[in-house]
Enzyme design. Structure first.
Site, PDB file in Angstrom:
ATOM      1  N   ARG A 253      26.593  29.880  49.102  1.00  0.00           N
ATOM      2  CA  ARG A 253      26.523  29.956  50.575  1.00  0.00           C
ATOM      3  C   ARG A 253      25.095  29.795  51.109  1.00  0.00           C
ATOM      4  NH1 ARG A 253      31.565  34.163  51.119  1.00  0.00           N
ATOM      5  NH2 ARG A 253      33.158  32.546  51.230  1.00  0.00           N
ATOM      6  N   THR A 323      25.924  39.267  48.327  1.00  0.00           N
ATOM      7  CA  THR A 323      27.097  38.955  49.161  1.00  0.00           C
ATOM      8  C   THR A 323      26.772  39.064  50.651  1.00  0.00           C
ATOM      9  OG1 THR A 323      28.492  39.876  47.423  1.00  0.00           O
ATOM     10  CG2 THR A 323      29.512  39.577  49.574  1.00  0.00           C
ATOM     11  N   GLN A 346      22.649  17.755  74.863  1.00  0.00           N
ATOM     12  CA  GLN A 346      22.406  18.056  76.281  1.00  0.00           C
ATOM     13  C   GLN A 346      21.031  17.542  76.723  1.00  0.00           C
ATOM     14  OE1 GLN A 346      24.891  19.288  77.887  1.00  0.00           O
ATOM     15  NE2 GLN A 346      23.945  19.567  79.896  1.00  0.00           N
ATOM     16  N   GLU A 373      33.142  26.379  52.994  1.00  0.00           N
ATOM     17  CA  GLU A 373      32.607  27.524  52.219  1.00  0.00           C
ATOM     18  C   GLU A 373      32.770  28.842  52.964  1.00  0.00           C
ATOM     19  OE1 GLU A 373      29.389  27.427  49.603  1.00  0.00           O
ATOM     20  OE2 GLU A 373      29.459  25.259  49.349  1.00  0.00           O
TER      21      GLU A 373
HETATM   22  N1  CAA Z   1      31.825  39.234  44.196  1.00  0.00           N
HETATM   23  C1  CAA Z   1      32.580  39.853  43.250  1.00  0.00           C
HETATM   24  N2  CAA Z   1      33.781  40.428  43.526  1.00  0.00           N
HETATM   25  C2  CAA Z   1      34.227  40.335  44.794  1.00  0.00           C
HETATM   26  C3  CAA Z   1      33.514  39.705  45.819  1.00  0.00           C
HETATM   27  C4  CAA Z   1      32.256  39.155  45.494  1.00  0.00           C
HETATM   28  N3  CAA Z   1      31.501  38.544  46.412  1.00  0.00           N
HETATM   29  N4  CAA Z   1      34.213  39.786  46.967  1.00  0.00           N
HETATM   30  C5  CAA Z   1      35.343  40.444  46.680  1.00  0.00           C
HETATM   31  N5  CAA Z   1      35.347  40.800  45.362  1.00  0.00           N
HETATM   32  C6  CAA Z   1      36.375  41.551  44.661  1.00  0.00           C
HETATM   33  C7  CAA Z   1      36.671  42.904  45.339  1.00  0.00           C
HETATM   34  O1  CAA Z   1      35.823  43.907  44.845  1.00  0.00           O
HETATM   35  C8  CAA Z   1      38.108  43.158  44.949  1.00  0.00           C
HETATM   36  O2  CAA Z   1      38.098  43.619  43.607  1.00  0.00           O
HETATM   37  P1  CAA Z   1      39.299  44.490  42.958  1.00  0.00           P
HETATM   38  O3  CAA Z   1      40.306  43.523  42.494  1.00  0.00           O
HETATM   39  O4  CAA Z   1      38.653  45.196  41.829  1.00  0.00           O
HETATM   40  O5  CAA Z   1      39.830  45.397  44.023  1.00  0.00           O
HETATM   41  C9  CAA Z   1      38.695  41.768  44.937  1.00  0.00           C
HETATM   42  O6  CAA Z   1      37.610  40.843  44.747  1.00  0.00           O
HETATM   43  C10 CAA Z   1      39.424  41.409  46.219  1.00  0.00           C
HETATM   44  O7  CAA Z   1      38.503  41.527  47.298  1.00  0.00           O
HETATM   45  P2  CAA Z   1      38.991  41.672  48.792  1.00  0.00           P
HETATM   46  O8  CAA Z   1      39.984  42.796  48.906  1.00  0.00           O
HETATM   47  O9  CAA Z   1      37.781  41.754  49.662  1.00  0.00           O
HETATM   48  O10 CAA Z   1      39.783  40.286  48.993  1.00  0.00           O
HETATM   49  P3  CAA Z   1      40.524  39.675  50.255  1.00  0.00           P
HETATM   50  O11 CAA Z   1      41.807  39.102  49.808  1.00  0.00           O
HETATM   51  O12 CAA Z   1      40.551  40.678  51.387  1.00  0.00           O
HETATM   52  O13 CAA Z   1      39.631  38.384  50.679  1.00  0.00           O
HETATM   53  C11 CAA Z   1      37.742  37.127  51.425  1.00  0.00           C
HETATM   54  C12 CAA Z   1      38.318  38.374  50.707  1.00  0.00           C
HETATM   55  C13 CAA Z   1      36.268  37.447  51.493  1.00  0.00           C
HETATM   56  C14 CAA Z   1      38.294  36.933  52.808  1.00  0.00           C
HETATM   57  C15 CAA Z   1      37.997  35.878  50.546  1.00  0.00           C
HETATM   58  O14 CAA Z   1      39.373  35.553  50.547  1.00  0.00           O
HETATM   59  C16 CAA Z   1      37.173  34.689  51.011  1.00  0.00           C
HETATM   60  O15 CAA Z   1      35.975  34.578  50.708  1.00  0.00           O
HETATM   61  N6  CAA Z   1      37.787  33.749  51.738  1.00  0.00           N
HETATM   62  C17 CAA Z   1      37.096  32.516  52.138  1.00  0.00           C
HETATM   63  C18 CAA Z   1      37.270  31.494  51.072  1.00  0.00           C
HETATM   64  C19 CAA Z   1      36.309  30.360  51.200  1.00  0.00           C
HETATM   65  O16 CAA Z   1      35.112  30.535  51.431  1.00  0.00           O
HETATM   66  N7  CAA Z   1      36.819  29.168  50.995  1.00  0.00           N
HETATM   67  C20 CAA Z   1      36.004  27.998  50.978  1.00  0.00           C
HETATM   68  C21 CAA Z   1      36.384  27.146  49.818  1.00  0.00           C
HETATM   69  S1  CAA Z   1      35.088  26.211  49.132  1.00  0.00           S
HETATM   70  C22 CAA Z   1      34.735  25.003  50.228  1.00  0.00           C
HETATM   71  O17 CAA Z   1      34.978  25.082  51.379  1.00  0.00           O
HETATM   72  C23 CAA Z   1      33.972  23.853  49.692  1.00  0.00           C
HETATM   73  C24 CAA Z   1      34.689  22.589  49.689  1.00  0.00           C
HETATM   74  O18 CAA Z   1      34.740  21.891  48.690  1.00  0.00           O
HETATM   75  C25 CAA Z   1      35.203  22.092  50.999  1.00  0.00           C
END
Ligand code: CAA
Length: 392
Positions: A253, A323, A346, A373
């Site tokens: 990121r 993070t 603009q 991302e």
């Molecule tokens: N590092 C390590 N572990 C992590 C973490 C991190 N940064 N963030 C979360 N975790 C862990 C948590 O501790 C939790 O662990 P447990 O299983 O032990 O409980 C687990 O992961 C689940 O975490 P959350 O409960 O926070 O998960 P969530 O389902 O609520 O979702 C979210 C979290 C941050 C919204 C995540 O779904 C997310 O980042 N979404 C966005 C995805 C994204 O960026 N997509 C882009 C794709 S890539 C791209 O765009 C490039 C391309 O090629 C176009």
């Protein structure tokens, strides 16, 4: 305005070393000579910039974070931001095409075994091949845990089925890290990561998607139908895929944030030059407060975005969990790029809206930073979770 080079105060140094200045200058020169002249044509045609990618590979501006023991430069995250800003100053579409191997190879660098690294990383250095990050699906973009692609174990193999979309460079990639459910009953804990060669039987590129901006970058949708990969292609443990995706995004990121800084810087420079030349009411428009206040805000916010991104990268380089700062940087830099490029249009007025002038492209390009991302809303969600439910 130029990035801070030399200020040193209170024990916190923002000084760049001579090597870092040279690295940045190399990237700026490449962007000026090879990327900028090609940008408009790729924007119109969406032609994959294989030629520019090959040149970037030739001068060592790709695969920056591949460790030296596997033939790479092994640059840290901070040095990567110096290169990334310049390439994206040239054109964010082409810059993203060049930089996206960082995201594709990220899970291998983070979680690959020695054997996996030795097999998949050196070829990236030997020729300008591409790899991609297969996370998003038609029904699972922001909500990663909902992804539906499955990987079913069969002896020493896995069989993958599903669809991926919005995947940068997938249409031209040699391999993709595909995230798939090995145990759908376990939610995010049932996701695993696999290296999938894109010429494996059953992988079909369904569409090179037609985008509003960053049109030089390939963004593809692909299907996996009974695609067989050996267990040796699984990265990390079964069920570790979700965390691996998050760790990878923590690392990448800031690299995306600095791309947003690059496009904002480009728009700012164009706006400043135009404001000095364009005359209304007998004065260059730079002399009108309505314009120069806009430009003052652009300069301030770009500098803030750059420094926040540098801090996120620096934290990664200290081995700290970044993070929060990665999301700070991505959110702020993306929203800054959107605001700065919109204001640059603009400043140019009617001309800004015309394709004959470069700023409308920059505004279209900037929009994607608020989406890929992790959207700006997802960054806020991550930030809020870090504030109210820190993971320690
Ligand atoms: N590092 C390590 N572990 C992590 C973490 C991190 N940064 N963030 C979360 N975790 C862990 C948590 O501790 C939790 O662990 P447990 O299983 O032990 O409980 C687990 O992961 C689940 O975490 P959350 O409960 O926070 O998960 P969530 O389902 O609520 O979702 C979210 C979290 C941050 C919204 C995540 O779904 C997310 O980042 N979404 C966005 C995805 C994204 O960026 N997509 C882009 C794709 S890539 C791209 O765009 C490039 C391309 O090629 C176009």
């Amino acid at each position: 305005m130029t990035p801070v080079d030399t200020a040193v105060s209170g024990g916190v140094s923002f000084a760049l070393t001579d090597e870092q200045k040279e690295l940045r200058a190399l990237a700026r020169e490449f962007a000026a000579k090879e990327i900028r002249p090609a940008a408009a044509e790729h924007d119109v045609t969406m032609r994959h910039p294989a030629d520019v990618i090959a040149k970037a590979h030739g001068v060592g501006l790709m695969n920056l974070h591949v460790p030296a023991e596997y033939g790479g430069l092994g640059l840290n995250a901070f040095d990567g931001t110096l290169v990334g800003e310049e390439l994206n100053w040239g054109c964010t579409g082409i810059g993203t095409s060049i930089g996206a191997n960082g995201l594709g190879a990220g899970p291998v660098i983070i979680a690959g075994s020695d054997e996996q690294k030795a097999r998949w990383l050196p070829p990236l250095l030997e020729s300008p091949i591409l790899c991609s990050f297969g996370l998003s699906e038609p029904d699972a973009g922001s909500d990663v845990a909902r992804l539906k692609t499955t990987a079913v174990r069969r002896g020493d193999e896995y069989v993958l089925n599903g669809s991926k979309t919005f995947i940068t460079n997938a249409g031209y990639a040699d391999w993709t890290v595909v995230f798939a459910k090995t145990d759908p009953s376990k939610g995010h804990r049932g996701i695993s990561a696999f290296i999938v060669p894109m010429d494996a039987p059953g992988v079909t590129i369904e569409q090179h998607l037609d985008k509003m901006g960053q049109r030089a970058t390939d963004t593809s949708a692909f299907a996996l139908q009974d695609v067989v990969v050996p267990t040796a292609n699984r990265l990390g443990e079964e069920g570790g895929g979700f965390k691996l995706a998050m760790q990878t995004l923590d690392f990448t990121r800031p690299g995306t944030a600095i791309g947003a800084v690059g496009v904002a810087q480009a728009a700012y420079e164009l706006a400043v030059d135009y404001a000095k030349e364009r005359v209304t009411f007998d004065l260059p428009i730079a002399m009108h407060q309505g314009v120069n206040f806009m430009i003052a805000d652009m300069a301030t916010e770009i500098e803030a975005a750059r420094l926040l991104t540098w801090q996120a990268a620096w934290m990664l380089d200290q081995g700290e969990r970044a993070t929060l700062y990665s999301s700070f940087a991505k959110r702020f830099a993306a929203d800054t790029a959107m605001k700065v490029t919109t204001d640059a249009v603009q400043v140019f007025g009617g001309y800004g809206y015309m394709k004959e002038y470069p700023v409308e492209k920059l505004m279209r390009d900037a929009k994607l930073f608020q989406i890929y991302e992790g959207t700006s809303q997802i960054q806020r969600l991550v930030i809020a979770k870090e504030i109210f439910m820190p993971r320690g």
